[in-house]
Design an enzyme around this catalytic site. Structure first.
Site, PDB file in Angstrom:
ATOM      1  N   ASP A  49      -1.691  -1.124   6.440  1.00 27.80           N
ATOM      2  CA  ASP A  49      -2.037  -0.662   7.551  1.00 27.80           C
ATOM      3  C   ASP A  49      -3.566  -0.391   7.760  1.00 27.80           C
ATOM      4  OD1 ASP A  49      -2.281   1.455   5.551  1.00 27.80           O
ATOM      5  OD2 ASP A  49      -1.858   2.887   7.558  1.00 27.80           O
ATOM      6  N   ASP A  81       0.861  -1.157   0.022  1.00 36.06           N
ATOM      7  CA  ASP A  81      -0.024  -0.040   0.030  1.00 36.06           C
ATOM      8  C   ASP A  81       0.863   1.329  -0.008  1.00 36.06           C
ATOM      9  OD1 ASP A  81      -2.306   1.760   0.604  1.00 36.06           O
ATOM     10  OD2 ASP A  81      -2.009   1.777   2.306  1.00 36.06           O
ATOM     11  N   CYS A  82       0.307   2.358  -0.176  1.00 35.54           N
ATOM     12  CA  CYS A  82       0.898   3.668  -0.159  1.00 35.54           C
ATOM     13  C   CYS A  82       0.854   4.476   0.858  1.00 35.54           C
ATOM     14  CB  CYS A  82       0.827   4.532  -1.356  1.00 35.54           C
ATOM     15  SG  CYS A  82       1.745   6.024  -1.610  1.00 35.54           S
ATOM     16  N   ASP A  83       0.013   5.140   1.233  1.00 32.47           N
ATOM     17  CA  ASP A  83      -0.329   5.964   2.421  1.00 32.47           C
ATOM     18  C   ASP A  83      -0.197   5.070   3.680  1.00 32.47           C
ATOM     19  OD1 ASP A  83      -0.799   8.377   0.720  1.00 32.47           O
ATOM     20  OD2 ASP A  83      -2.406   7.480   0.336  1.00 32.47           O
TER      21      ASP A  83
END
Length: 228
Positions: A165, A8-10
């Protein structure tokens, strides 16, 4: 390819969600809604902007103006340019990793490129390793984005690991039939452990733990890849 790690990124690569939550909290206050810091983060974490803005409108008793989302994105961009940093330890993880790995995010591609470029992480993710939910028109917890990334890399879902997350992201990984590693720096798991007993979620609190977790996972994969 024999396996694939999907980041994932954020909140996994860049520490952007806390900044975005601060912006949302300030803007919500302008419309008469009050959030604590933790509740603001929980309200937006891993979610499609259209979903939480609709809920915010319901909370304040009126539809938010068309300019709300553009203003939110502008203020977030300004906050990122001032204060955004990479997640502690992630650069070392990516430097030491062998491909294939990629990034699959619910954010627009423009934002993904911006935050990764700002933090110096874009060099790890060329164009063919970046995937946005806005391209495939499905958002987490729908597994479609992760399945799209796996298909583009020619890897079966059961040979993919997802690093997430947020609760929507973890659920998307479970529903995709992938192994999920949930980054929980505050020690709180993203979802209840009972969410997917057939696809156990491994929570970890520091990115420095991730390389060993991924090595252990790869060691459990069958030597001969399952035909895809």
């Amino acid at each position: 390819m024999s396996h694939l790690v999907i980041f994932d990124c954020d909140g996994v690569l860049v520490d952007s969600e806390t900044l975005s939550a601060q912006v949302m909290r300030t803007m919500a206050r302008e419309y008469g809604a009050s959030f604590t810091g933790d509740s603001a983060l929980a309200f937006i974490q891993g979610r499609k902007v259209a979903e939480w803005t609709a809920e915010l409108g319901a909370m304040v008793g009126r539809e938010l103006p068309e300019g709300f989302v553009p203003e939110f994105r502008k203020r977030c961009t300004d906050a990122f340019d001032r204060d955004l940093v990479a997640i502690d330890g992630i650069e070392d993880v990516l430097t030491a990793m062998d491909p294939p790995f990629c990034c699959a995010s619910s954010a627009p591609m423009q934002k993904i490129r911006h935050v990764l470029g700002h933090t110096g992480l874009l060099r790890f993710f060329p164009e063919d390793r970046l995937y946005s939910a806005y391209e495939v028109k499905v958002w987490k917890p729908d597994p479609g984005l992760f399945l799209h990334a796996a298909a583009r890399h020619g890897v079966a879902p059961e040979r993919c690991a997802v690093v997430e997350d947020s609760a929507p992201g973890v659920r998307a990984g479970i529903r995709a039939g992938m192994t999920v590693f949930a980054y929980a720096p505050d020690g709180a798991p993203a979802v209840d452990e009972a969410e997917g007993p057939a696809n156990p979620v491994t929570s970890f609190t520091s990115m420095r733990e991730l390389p060993a977790l991924l090595r252990r996972w790869r060691s459990t994969l069958p030597t001969t890849p399952v035909p895809h």
